[in-house]
Every structure is written in C-alpha cells, then in structure tokens.
Motif scaffolding. Sequence first.
Motif, PDB file in Angstrom:
ATOM      1  N   GLY A 270       0.684  -1.173  -0.134  1.00 46.16           N
ATOM      2  CA  GLY A 270       0.460   0.062   0.074  1.00 46.16           C
ATOM      3  C   GLY A 270       0.886   1.423  -0.104  1.00 46.16           C
ATOM      4  O   GLY A 270       0.555   2.060  -0.260  1.00 46.16           O
ATOM      5  N   HIS A 271       2.057   1.294   0.480  1.00 50.31           N
ATOM      6  CA  HIS A 271       3.362   2.284  -0.005  1.00 50.31           C
ATOM      7  C   HIS A 271       3.042   2.964  -1.461  1.00 50.31           C
ATOM      8  O   HIS A 271       3.243   2.587  -2.605  1.00 50.31           O
ATOM      9  CB  HIS A 271       4.341   1.815   0.566  1.00 50.31           C
ATOM     10  CG  HIS A 271       5.387   2.374   0.260  1.00 50.31           C
ATOM     11  ND1 HIS A 271       5.995   3.769   0.124  1.00 50.31           N
ATOM     12  CD2 HIS A 271       6.161   2.916   1.916  1.00 50.31           C
ATOM     13  CE1 HIS A 271       6.891   4.319   0.367  1.00 50.31           C
ATOM     14  NE2 HIS A 271       7.129   4.211   1.359  1.00 50.31           N
ATOM     15  N   ASP A 272       2.293   3.898  -1.134  1.00 47.38           N
ATOM     16  CA  ASP A 272       2.486   4.699  -2.995  1.00 47.38           C
ATOM     17  C   ASP A 272       3.447   5.150  -3.816  1.00 47.38           C
ATOM     18  O   ASP A 272       4.546   5.338  -2.662  1.00 47.38           O
ATOM     19  CB  ASP A 272       1.536   5.579  -2.955  1.00 47.38           C
ATOM     20  CG  ASP A 272       1.618   7.017  -2.049  1.00 47.38           C
ATOM     21  OD1 ASP A 272       1.488   7.672  -2.433  1.00 47.38           O
ATOM     22  OD2 ASP A 272       1.281   7.311  -1.520  1.00 47.38           O
ATOM     23  N   ASP A 273       3.449   5.557  -4.657  1.00 49.95           N
ATOM     24  CA  ASP A 273       4.874   5.286  -5.801  1.00 49.95           C
ATOM     25  C   ASP A 273       5.363   7.133  -5.605  1.00 49.95           C
ATOM     26  O   ASP A 273       6.098   7.803  -4.978  1.00 49.95           O
ATOM     27  CB  ASP A 273       4.734   5.538  -6.815  1.00 49.95           C
ATOM     28  CG  ASP A 273       4.837   4.262  -7.654  1.00 49.95           C
ATOM     29  OD1 ASP A 273       4.994   3.190  -6.922  1.00 49.95           O
ATOM     30  OD2 ASP A 273       4.444   3.901  -9.025  1.00 49.95           O
ATOM     31  N   ALA A 274       3.728   8.406  -5.100  1.00 49.71           N
ATOM     32  CA  ALA A 274       4.132   9.238  -4.990  1.00 49.71           C
ATOM     33  C   ALA A 274       5.496   9.671  -3.751  1.00 49.71           C
ATOM     34  O   ALA A 274       6.304  10.516  -3.428  1.00 49.71           O
ATOM     35  CB  ALA A 274       2.923   9.788  -5.009  1.00 49.71           C
ATOM     36  N   TYR A 275       4.716   8.889  -2.737  1.00 50.28           N
ATOM     37  CA  TYR A 275       5.147   9.314  -0.957  1.00 50.28           C
ATOM     38  C   TYR A 275       6.419   8.612  -1.289  1.00 50.28           C
ATOM     39  O   TYR A 275       7.676   9.306  -0.868  1.00 50.28           O
ATOM     40  CB  TYR A 275       4.587   8.348  -0.689  1.00 50.28           C
ATOM     41  CG  TYR A 275       5.535   8.866   0.844  1.00 50.28           C
ATOM     42  CD1 TYR A 275       5.350  10.453   1.802  1.00 50.28           C
ATOM     43  CD2 TYR A 275       5.848   8.112   1.950  1.00 50.28           C
ATOM     44  CE1 TYR A 275       6.741  10.709   2.992  1.00 50.28           C
ATOM     45  CE2 TYR A 275       6.985   8.217   2.660  1.00 50.28           C
ATOM     46  CZ  TYR A 275       6.668   9.553   3.388  1.00 50.28           C
ATOM     47  OH  TYR A 275       7.676   9.640   4.294  1.00 50.28           O
ATOM     48  N   PHE A 276       6.909   7.699  -1.267  1.00 52.06           N
ATOM     49  CA  PHE A 276       8.485   6.320  -1.902  1.00 52.06           C
ATOM     50  C   PHE A 276       9.453   8.138  -2.379  1.00 52.06           C
ATOM     51  O   PHE A 276       9.964   7.948  -2.371  1.00 52.06           O
ATOM     52  CB  PHE A 276       8.397   5.459  -2.958  1.00 52.06           C
ATOM     53  CG  PHE A 276      10.011   4.937  -2.924  1.00 52.06           C
ATOM     54  CD1 PHE A 276      10.000   4.113  -1.380  1.00 52.06           C
ATOM     55  CD2 PHE A 276      10.793   4.755  -3.203  1.00 52.06           C
ATOM     56  CE1 PHE A 276      10.827   3.128  -1.516  1.00 52.06           C
ATOM     57  CE2 PHE A 276      11.625   4.345  -3.815  1.00 52.06           C
ATOM     58  CZ  PHE A 276      12.045   3.755  -2.692  1.00 52.06           C
ATOM     59  N   LEU A 277       8.532   8.456  -3.763  1.00 50.18           N
ATOM     60  CA  LEU A 277       9.780   9.239  -4.507  1.00 50.18           C
ATOM     61  C   LEU A 277       9.296  10.775  -4.027  1.00 50.18           C
ATOM     62  O   LEU A 277      11.099  11.344  -4.068  1.00 50.18           O
ATOM     63  CB  LEU A 277       8.824  10.015  -6.417  1.00 50.18           C
ATOM     64  CG  LEU A 277       9.146   8.198  -6.931  1.00 50.18           C
ATOM     65  CD1 LEU A 277       7.745   8.911  -7.801  1.00 50.18           C
ATOM     66  CD2 LEU A 277      10.291   7.716  -7.003  1.00 50.18           C
ATOM     67  N   ARG A 278       8.725  11.117  -3.352  1.00 51.12           N
ATOM     68  CA  ARG A 278       8.821  12.835  -2.459  1.00 51.12           C
ATOM     69  C   ARG A 278      10.304  12.450  -1.024  1.00 51.12           C
ATOM     70  O   ARG A 278      10.579  13.302  -1.568  1.00 51.12           O
ATOM     71  CB  ARG A 278       6.909  12.657  -2.158  1.00 51.12           C
ATOM     72  CG  ARG A 278       7.352  14.415  -1.460  1.00 51.12           C
ATOM     73  CD  ARG A 278       7.425  15.467  -1.509  1.00 51.12           C
ATOM     74  NE  ARG A 278       7.924  16.896  -1.216  1.00 51.12           N
ATOM     75  CZ  ARG A 278       8.395  17.647  -1.939  1.00 51.12           C
ATOM     76  NH1 ARG A 278       8.642  17.997  -2.837  1.00 51.12           N
ATOM     77  NH2 ARG A 278       8.631  18.361  -1.183  1.00 51.12           N
ATOM     78  N   VAL A 279      10.154  11.039  -1.414  1.00 52.28           N
ATOM     79  CA  VAL A 279      11.155  11.250  -0.139  1.00 52.28           C
ATOM     80  C   VAL A 279      12.256  11.098  -0.723  1.00 52.28           C
ATOM     81  O   VAL A 279      13.902  12.147  -0.295  1.00 52.28           O
ATOM     82  CB  VAL A 279      10.854   9.299   1.102  1.00 52.28           C
ATOM     83  CG1 VAL A 279      11.546   9.670   1.764  1.00 52.28           C
ATOM     84  CG2 VAL A 279       9.287   9.870   1.671  1.00 52.28           C
ATOM     85  N   LEU A 280      12.302  10.669  -1.706  1.00 52.09           N
ATOM     86  CA  LEU A 280      13.983  10.475  -2.337  1.00 52.09           C
ATOM     87  C   LEU A 280      14.524  12.113  -2.957  1.00 52.09           C
ATOM     88  O   LEU A 280      15.171  11.926  -2.983  1.00 52.09           O
ATOM     89  CB  LEU A 280      14.071   9.216  -3.497  1.00 52.09           C
ATOM     90  CG  LEU A 280      13.769   7.719  -3.152  1.00 52.09           C
ATOM     91  CD1 LEU A 280      13.463   7.027  -4.610  1.00 52.09           C
ATOM     92  CD2 LEU A 280      15.313   8.005  -2.653  1.00 52.09           C
ATOM     93  N   ASP A 281      13.420  12.443  -3.476  1.00 50.49           N
ATOM     94  CA  ASP A 281      13.427  13.715  -3.807  1.00 50.49           C
ATOM     95  C   ASP A 281      14.233  15.055  -2.987  1.00 50.49           C
ATOM     96  O   ASP A 281      15.069  15.268  -2.975  1.00 50.49           O
ATOM     97  CB  ASP A 281      11.885  14.287  -4.327  1.00 50.49           C
ATOM     98  CG  ASP A 281      12.354  14.514  -5.530  1.00 50.49           C
ATOM     99  OD1 ASP A 281      13.367  14.450  -6.390  1.00 50.49           O
ATOM    100  OD2 ASP A 281      10.977  15.531  -6.438  1.00 50.49           O
ATOM    101  N   VAL A 282      14.062  14.646  -1.954  1.00 46.83           N
ATOM    102  CA  VAL A 282      13.261  15.441  -0.678  1.00 46.83           C
ATOM    103  C   VAL A 282      14.875  15.160   0.027  1.00 46.83           C
ATOM    104  O   VAL A 282      15.800  16.022   0.231  1.00 46.83           O
ATOM    105  CB  VAL A 282      13.213  15.998   0.782  1.00 46.83           C
ATOM    106  CG1 VAL A 282      13.327  16.694   1.609  1.00 46.83           C
ATOM    107  CG2 VAL A 282      11.611  16.075  -0.095  1.00 46.83           C
ATOM    108  N   ASN A 283      15.076  13.570   0.156  1.00 47.44           N
ATOM    109  CA  ASN A 283      16.307  13.677   1.065  1.00 47.44           C
ATOM    110  C   ASN A 283      17.523  12.726   0.600  1.00 47.44           C
ATOM    111  O   ASN A 283      19.198  12.830   0.737  1.00 47.44           O
ATOM    112  CB  ASN A 283      16.075  12.159   2.538  1.00 47.44           C
ATOM    113  CG  ASN A 283      14.669  12.298   3.197  1.00 47.44           C
ATOM    114  OD1 ASN A 283      14.792  13.849   3.137  1.00 47.44           O
ATOM    115  ND2 ASN A 283      14.757  11.352   3.660  1.00 47.44           N
TER     116      ASN A 283
END
Length: 243
Positions: A92-105
């Motif tokens: 249920g881990h959506d792509d958008a949140y995964f990519l957002r974390v990689l983007d910021v961090n």
Amino acid sequence: MASDRLLGRKAIVTGAASGIGAAAAARLRADGATVFTADVQAPDSGAKVDFVADLTAPDANARLVQAAVAAMGGLDTLVPCAGISAFHPLEGHDDAYFLRVLDVNLVAVFRLIREAAPQLKAAGNGRIVTIGSTTSSHGDEGLCAYAASKHAVLGLTKSVAAELGPFGVTANCVQPGAIATPMTAPAFADMPEFRTFWENKAALRRLGQPEDIADVIAFLCSDDARFMSGHGVWVDGGAMVRH
Ligand SMILES: NC(=O)c1ccc[n+]([C@@H]2O[C@H](COP(=O)([O-])OP(=O)(O)OC[C@H]3O[C@@H](n4cnc5c(N)ncnc54)[C@H](O)[C@@H]3O)[C@@H](O)[C@H]2O)c1
C-alpha cells in the motif's frame, strides 16, 4: 562551548527552521561561521530563514547557492539537513510518497552539492556534512523509502568525497540515532513504546537532542576534522552497538 574554530567559514544550512538544522545553524554561528539558512518554512520561533523554498524544485538549489554566495561573498561549507520521514508499510506504499522522500532526502542534496561544487573547490578547504541516519546502514519496518534515501545519501557522500578530495574538500555523513525533534515527535506521542524502545536501546539510555548532532556537525566542519573524509559518523548514543 562556543569557539572561534569556524571563523571565516561561509556555510549553507538547509532544514534550518527546525530540529537538527536549526541547532546546526546556531552551533556553526556560535563557532564563528557566517551561515545562510534555507527551509521550505519559516520557523515557529519567528526566527528568520534566509531562503524560503521547497528545495525539491528543480532550480531551487542553484538559486540557493547563488543567493548564499551573493549574501556571504563566498561559500565553503554545506550542511544539508532538510529531510522528511513517516512510517509507511510496504504494501500500500504509494509511488508518490516513495519518490517524494527520495526527492527531499537525496535528489535535493545531490543538486545542492553539484551546484556548490565550484565554490567548494575554489575555497581549497571545502566541507560537506550530509545527514544520514542509523538507517543509512540498517533497515526498519515501515521505512522503505526513508532507509533507501538514507543509504543513498551515504553513498552520495562517499562518492563526492572521492571526487572532490583532490580539491581539499571533505565530505562526511552524520548518522544520528533517535533524536527528539519535530520529525520524531508525532511518532513518540502516538507510540510511547517506540520512544521507550529507543531510550533503552541507546547505551547512554536517552534520546538524542538536536545539539548532540549539531556539535558533531560543527566538528566535521572545522579544521580539527581536516583528514576525515568519506565516512558515515554514527551519533546514536551507542544504540546500534547493542543487540
Ligand atoms: N530526528 C531524528 O531522529 C533523526 C534521525 C536520523 C536522521 N535525521 C535526519 O536529520 C535531518 C533533520 O531532521 P529533524 O529531525 O531535525 O527534522 P525536522 O522535521 O525537525 O526538520 C526538518 C526540516 O526540513 C525542512 N524541509 C522538509 N522538506 C523540505 C523541502 N522540500 N525543502 C526545504 N526544506 C524542507 C522542514 O521544513 C524542517 O524545518 C533529516 O535529514 C532527518 O532525516 C533525523
């Protein structure tokens, strides 16, 4: 204790509105550095942030470096502390949140280092202190995105250390344990057992405070750390040496 060991240094600190970034900016200033701060938000305290922007915007880091150089007349130190974290189970881990974390961090940190590299090289004694985590070396439940981003920022730091070392630039990655900041406050409030777990896991039997990390960041920015580069530096109260 305040010193003059960073006198003359010109530093960018991101994520400076809160937690570890705010403490790092204060510590670097206390040691004599000129600090240009950045964050997506102004701090609750009403204190000023010099550059307010979402650092994931493609041109934000180039604009940040330009503004910092204009304000300080140079740039020799980067402390990118901006970061996000939340627990998300794998399913249920959506792509958008995964990519957002990689983007910021990760991606924003990469862009900041890339944009600042000419200045750091020209300085002859540039310093980069990235913020990893114990999850730069370990994983944990619900932290797929966060741990992936923090492993990656450690790898980024090692590669930058290799590439910029010939120009006198050092790059190290501080790996904090559980630190009491606005990032961890909701989880500690919702799950008191999580807080107790980390307090007990630390050999020193307490959570870290932002200043515990800021003091090590300042050391890594100083001339005392001139021959340290390319390493993850654990600042976790001895949590990860215990089973
Ligand atoms: N608190 C901990 O236990 C802990 C442990 C290990 C590593 N870290 C890392 O330390 C760093 C600082 O965390 P903290 O605990 O001080 O958190 P925090 O939430 O108190 O501070 C993070 C800051 O980053 C800023 N930020 C977030 N997204 C941004 C964006 N897109 N652009 C610009 N600014 C942005 C936030 O506004 C905030 O001011 C993070 O990289 C975090 O992953 C924290």
